[in-house]
Design an enzyme around this catalytic site. Structure first.
Site, PDB file in Angstrom:
ATOM      1  N   CYS A  34       0.859  -1.200   0.000  1.00 35.77           N
ATOM      2  CA  CYS A  34       0.000   0.000   0.000  1.00 35.77           C
ATOM      3  C   CYS A  34       0.897   1.253   0.000  1.00 35.77           C
ATOM      4  CB  CYS A  34      -0.916   0.003   1.217  1.00 35.77           C
ATOM      5  SG  CYS A  34      -1.799  -1.568   1.419  1.00 35.77           S
ATOM      6  N   CYS A  37     -13.755  -3.070  17.519  1.00 32.50           N
ATOM      7  CA  CYS A  37     -13.535  -3.151  16.074  1.00 32.50           C
ATOM      8  C   CYS A  37     -12.126  -3.682  15.837  1.00 32.50           C
ATOM      9  CB  CYS A  37     -13.677  -1.733  15.499  1.00 32.50           C
ATOM     10  SG  CYS A  37     -13.302  -1.590  13.752  1.00 32.50           S
ATOM     11  N   CYS A  87       1.402   3.573   3.074  1.00 33.76           N
ATOM     12  CA  CYS A  87       1.529   3.003   4.410  1.00 33.76           C
ATOM     13  C   CYS A  87       2.975   2.826   4.882  1.00 33.76           C
ATOM     14  CB  CYS A  87       0.817   1.661   4.458  1.00 33.76           C
ATOM     15  SG  CYS A  87       0.889   0.953   6.113  1.00 33.76           S
ATOM     16  N   CYS A 118     -10.650   0.303  18.492  1.00 33.65           N
ATOM     17  CA  CYS A 118     -10.301  -0.433  17.282  1.00 33.65           C
ATOM     18  C   CYS A 118      -8.852  -0.920  17.390  1.00 33.65           C
ATOM     19  CB  CYS A 118     -10.467   0.489  16.072  1.00 33.65           C
ATOM     20  SG  CYS A 118     -10.189  -0.373  14.520  1.00 33.65           S
TER      21      CYS A 118
END
Ligand code: SF4
Length: 327
Positions: A63, A135, A66, A103
């Site tokens: 990605c 999450c 990232c 999360c």
């Protein structure tokens, strides 16, 4: 000028309709989104969430945005999966500071059925027992893994589409858009809520932003949570030189998400630290109703709880309780 007031929630938005919304003159767009927001949600409430990186760096994916991808040379230090107690301690701190959703993110391509996954299951059980919405964002999931997470009490799974189907290959080549859609299907089938959104400022066109909203708004039901992130260009990643986009682009994305997915939690996510209070106020006016608070957002700096508490007080906003549904 088209009015979206009273438009029922639907999954049949066309690209042309979405383009029409995105390109509405900005003040009119904010007004329309604010109106739709008031019809479907309590505009005085904002959900405060915390995102913790439980396993950092060393990811085999590519990605382009990232810093956790192993192939880019960034300042991020690899850290193995945290211990369950340590994570539960962080969740308790977040809860004590006012977060209602916690999360946990792991820099994995996909979940493997091993001891690390067992540990994540224990983390989910522990956070769930604290009464927070829990999450996870762990990469791709099989239907069986999705079911295991659901059985452990996972409330939501985050898997961002990131951008349009057309621009996706410019950003990620190690897995396909369809892989991502498959994971979202498995999450839904297991009965969990979906958190899925994207990033702007990666060099995408306006058409790509419209394409991202189109893919999200077509889903039936809509994702319950739609994070809109502003790229934070990190040294060492292929997008390190990207210039930041004007705040108006962020406001347009939030407003378009709000009008097309009226009951979703639209999350003002990465990139908030660089935004003034006035800019963030515009985002709330355009229908954002959630923020991530806490000094780090995965590996990036983020406003801390105290600053956010002051901001919400200034704006007359209150913190949304866990598990509250739209009006
Ligand atoms: S899969 Fe996740 S952790 Fe891995 S490079 Fe992509 S965004 Fe980063």
């Amino acid at each position: 000028m088209t009015s979206y007031q009273g438009t029922p929630s639907k999954n049949t938005w066309t690209r042309e309709e979405i383009a029409g919304i995105y390109n509405t003159p900005i003040l009119e767009l904010i007004y329309q989104a604010a109106t739709v927001h008031r019809q479907h949600n309590d505009p005085s409430e904002v959900q405060v969430c915390t995102l913790l990186s439980v396993k950092t760096g060393g990811c085999p994916e590519d990605c382009a945005y990232c810093p956790q991808a192993a192939r880019y040379h960034t300042e991020v230090k690899v850290h193995k999966l945290m211990e369950v107690d340590e994570v539960l301690g962080k969740a308790q701190e977040a809860k004590d500071s006012g977060s209602t959703r916690f999360c946990m993110g792991a820099a994995w391509r996909e979940v493997r059925d091993n001891r690390d996954f067992d540990k994540v299951i224990d983390m989910v059980k522990g956070v769930n027992a604290m009464g927070m919405e829990v999450c996870c964002t762990l990469g791709m999931l099989s239907p069986e893994q999705a079911q295991k997470l659901k059985d452990a009490g996972l409330y939501a799974y985050n898997h961002n589409l990131d951008t349009s189907k057309e621009f996706y290959n410019d950003i990620i080549t190690t897995r396909t858009y369809d892989d991502r859609l498959d994971t979202l299907k498995h999450v839904r089938k297991a009965g969990m809520t979906i958190c899925s959104g994207g990033i702007i400022g990666m060099g995408e066109s306006i058409e790509d932003r419209i394409g991202l909203i189109y893919m999200l708004a077509q889903r039936k039901p809509h994702p319950e949570s739609v994070p809109i992130n502003l790229l934070i260009p990190v040294q060492g990643t292929p997008l390190q030189e990207r210039q930041s986009v004007p705040i108006w682009d962020m406001v347009r994305m939030i407003a378009t998400a709000r009008i097309t997915m009226p009951k979703a939690m639209v999350r003002l996510s990465a990139g908030r630290l660089e935004r003034s209070l006035e800019e963030q106020a515009l985002c709330f006016l355009a229908g954002a109703n959630s923020i991530f608070s806490g000094e780090k957002l995965l590996t990036r700096p983020n406003p801390d709880f105290d600053e956010d508490e002051k901001m919400l007080k200034l704006f007359g906003l209150t913190q949304r309780p866990a598990f509250a549904s739209a009006l």
